[in-house]
Design a protein around this motif. Structure first.
Motif, short mmCIF file in Angstrom:
data_model
loop_
_atom_site.label_atom_id
_atom_site.label_comp_id
_atom_site.label_asym_id
_atom_site.label_seq_id
_atom_site.Cartn_x
_atom_site.Cartn_y
_atom_site.Cartn_z
N SER A 31 0.83 -1.11 -0.02
CA SER A 31 0.15 0.07 0.02
C SER A 31 0.98 1.16 0.12
N ARG B 129 -1.13 4.75 -0.07
CA ARG B 129 -1.33 5.26 1.36
C ARG B 129 -0.48 6.65 1.46
N ARG C 154 -9.48 0.64 1.12
CA ARG C 154 -9.12 1.51 -0.20
C ARG C 154 -9.33 2.82 -0.16
N ILE D 213 -5.21 1.82 1.46
CA ILE D 213 -4.60 0.45 1.98
C ILE D 213 -5.35 -0.53 0.97
#
Length: 602
Positions: A18, A22, A313, A317
């Motif tokens: 991620s 992220r 998401r 993430i």
């Protein structure tokens, strides 16, 4: 207790996967924080519009620097779980006013009941309603006049939709406020028996109606451990509820005191003070892993294998079903709550509930203890239970032992050594199965298939006496692109009858089965879905299939199936009526189930 190394490995993998998305998300949240609430930058006319309905709070909003709390509510009184929310805005406004701030209802979001629409056309809007709720909450908060928010929602798609919106506005602190489960009525097991009798033609609709009304008899969440109550568990494990608030029944003083304290707490976390704790700091990779651990330890709803992916998401993430499966292998099943047992959530709460479970999992090194929470500390605070002291809420240490080991067991002596959900993969594609209520002898089924394109056809075949041998019932063209991925829970009674007659039986579908998935093995969320030409679209009656929950496999055993052309279906009847024509764009844009079945993209 040292964190289990496998949990560390899974978390580190999610963090690495991620990293880019992220990082970009956190940059956006930092920019939003620096911009701050825009009410101070609004024109005089804009501010007047925003405050015109605020009554006694108008002057304070126009001239002061006190915090302003936004309330996003999913209230309606058609859902028993949401009926108690009618009173909450008044409670919250009064509490915040007494604390020197202001509170306004920022907006309402729709909230539908899967129990009402089960087996009906409206169920085809259910999954899409999650993203509608996220968008509606986004509209509510788009006025950017708030320093923090509280979210009032309980049921199946509502909490995931609200969490998605909370993450989009992740620079704001937010507290989720539950309404609690209804008090216990007719037991879920007795209700299920009457449903099976009705499906078998052994009782009339009058007896069925009496049983249903005795089970669903008052305000609050349904008492079985389906998606709604799984949502409430997640909000504690992930730190968005105050400790111990999930399963306090509606309509009592403690419930009201928790509502008041939750609102105060939300505003205290704003950027106006010294304890700024935005949602983006709470819902990190560790928090989502903790949520998955809770899902497995409680044997929670299969729907969360879609919702948690979509929720994550929204915060950049990236989860996948393999993460869930590996956590399931690691985490013991500690609870038996219907449909995984005879107890309901009130019995579970009385036995020690989430506080006991969180303490056990922390001691076993199976939860990240160092996550941020709205309680102002790590997850160890969530071993506490709320009580009333001089009319206000306080917390004390909860029980450190189960008060009923038939409902709740320690991590060292669980009901089973692994969690309740498992990923399936094979030449049919990938899917998931809930096994916490499936007996060992039913966890592997190898049988010929009967293929159907809707659940009504399954019911007709059952009534015609066609499902009397070992069978794997395949219900396809039920994926998100085909018709919104409705739950097929209305098939549970008749499949249970088949199993009870001694048949080997399973369900395989690209649809959903719901949080009440029970004793019949059901391979659900199969991807690719039939409308995308997945292998499930190539099956024909009589093909041999193997559903193996122990090995985690989903295999076509008949040779040559994958070489066939995919079958097609006339789905025009699913695209209009009961509002379905309004969701054409959703069906065209929605992603696959294993990526969250979202219209928002990846």
């Amino acid at each position: 207790m040292t964190l289990h190394p496998k949990l560390t490995e899974i978390t580190d993998r999610i963090v690495a996967r991620s990293a880019d998305t992220r990082g970009a998300y956190l940059d956006r949240m930092d920019q939003a924080r620096r911009k701050g609430p825009s009410r101070g930058h609004l024109s005089c006319s804009g501010q007047a519009h925003a405050y015109a309905g605020a009554g006694p709070d108008q002057d304070k909003l126009a001239t002061g620097q006190q915090g302003n709390l936004g309330i996003v509510t999913a209230y309606n009184d058609m859902l028993s779980a949401h009926q108690p929310y009618e009173r909450y805005p008044t409670l919250i406004r009064d509490a915040i006013r007494a604390a020197g701030g202001t509170a306004q209802v920022a907006g309402g979001v729709p909230a539908m009941c899967d129990g009402v629409t089960q087996g009906e056309a409206g169920m085809e809007l259910s999954l899409f309603s999650r993203d509608v709720i996220a968008m509606a909450a986004g509209v509510a908060l788009s006025h950017a006049t708030f320093d923090a928010a509280v979210f009032l929602g309980v049921c199946d798609k509502i909490v995931p939709g609200l969490v998605i919106a909370a993450q989009v506005f992740g620079h704001l602190p937010a507290v989720f406020i539950p309404a609690g489960p209804m008090t216990s009525g007719l037991s879920n097991d007795e209700k299920s028996k009457v449903r099976q009798k009705f499906a078998a033609g052994e009782c009339g609709r009058d007896e069925l109606m009496r049983a249903e009304m005795a089970a669903y008899h008052g305000p609050g969440t349904c008492t079985f451990y389906g998606t709604a109550n799984t949502n409430q568990m997640l909000m504690e494990f992930m730190g968005l509820h105050l400790p111990g608030t999930s399963f306090i029944n509606p309509g009592n003083d403690l419930r009201d005191a928790l509502t008041v304290e939750s609102a105060r707490r939300a505003l205290s976390l704003s950027d106006l003070g010294n304890t700024y704790t935005p949602v983006c700091d709470i819902l990190n990779e560790k928090a989502f892993v903790n949520g998955i651990v809770g899902l497995m330890a409680t044997g929670g709803s299969t729907n969360l294998l879609i919702h948690l992916v979509a929720m994550a998401r929204a915060g950049g993430i990236v989860l996948d079903w393999q993460d869930f499966s590996e956590v399931s292998d690691l985490v013991p099943l500690m609870a038996r709550v219907y449909p995984n047992g005879l107890a309901d959530v009130n019995h579970f709460h009385a036995a020690g509930g989430l506080g006991y479970m969180i303490g056990q999992l922390l001691d076993a090194g199976l939860l990240h203890p160092d996550t941020s929470t709205v309680a102002g500390g790590g997850l160890s605070l969530y071993t506490q239970e709320p009580f009333l002291k001089d009319g206000t809420v306080a917390w004390r240490e909860g029980t450190r032992q189960s008060l009923n080991d038939k409902i709740l067991r320690p991590a060292s002596d669980p009901f089973q050594s692994s969690g309740g959900l498992r990923r399936l993969a094979g030449n049919l594609g990938t899917g998931v199965i809930k096994i916490s209520a499936v007996a060992q002898e039913h966890q592997v089924v190898e049988a010929p298939v009967r293929v159907f394109h809707d659940q009504d056809a399954v019911k007709a075949a059952f009534k015609a006496g066609e499902l009397t041998d070992d069978v794997i019932v395949v219900v396809r063209f039920q994926g998100p692109k085909a018709n919104g991925m409705p739950e097929l829970h209305s098939l549970t009674p008749l499949l249970g009858i088949c199993q009870g007659r001694g048949q080997k039986v399973a369900l395989v579908t690209d649809g959903r089965m719901s949080g009440a998935s029970g004793k019949v093995p059901a391979a659900i969320h199969v991807c690719p879905e039939a409308l995308d030409g997945g292998p499930i679209a190539k099956l024909r009656d009589g093909d041999m299939l193997r559903v193996d929950a122990r090995a985690g496999t989903l295999e076509i055993l008949t040779e040559g199936v994958l070489d066939r052309p995919a079958e097609t279906a006339d789905l025009t009847g699913n695209h209009y009526g009961t509002g379905r024509e309004l969701f054409t764009a959703f069906r065209a844009a929605v992603g696959a189930a294993d990526s969250g079945a979202s219209v928002f993209g990846s």
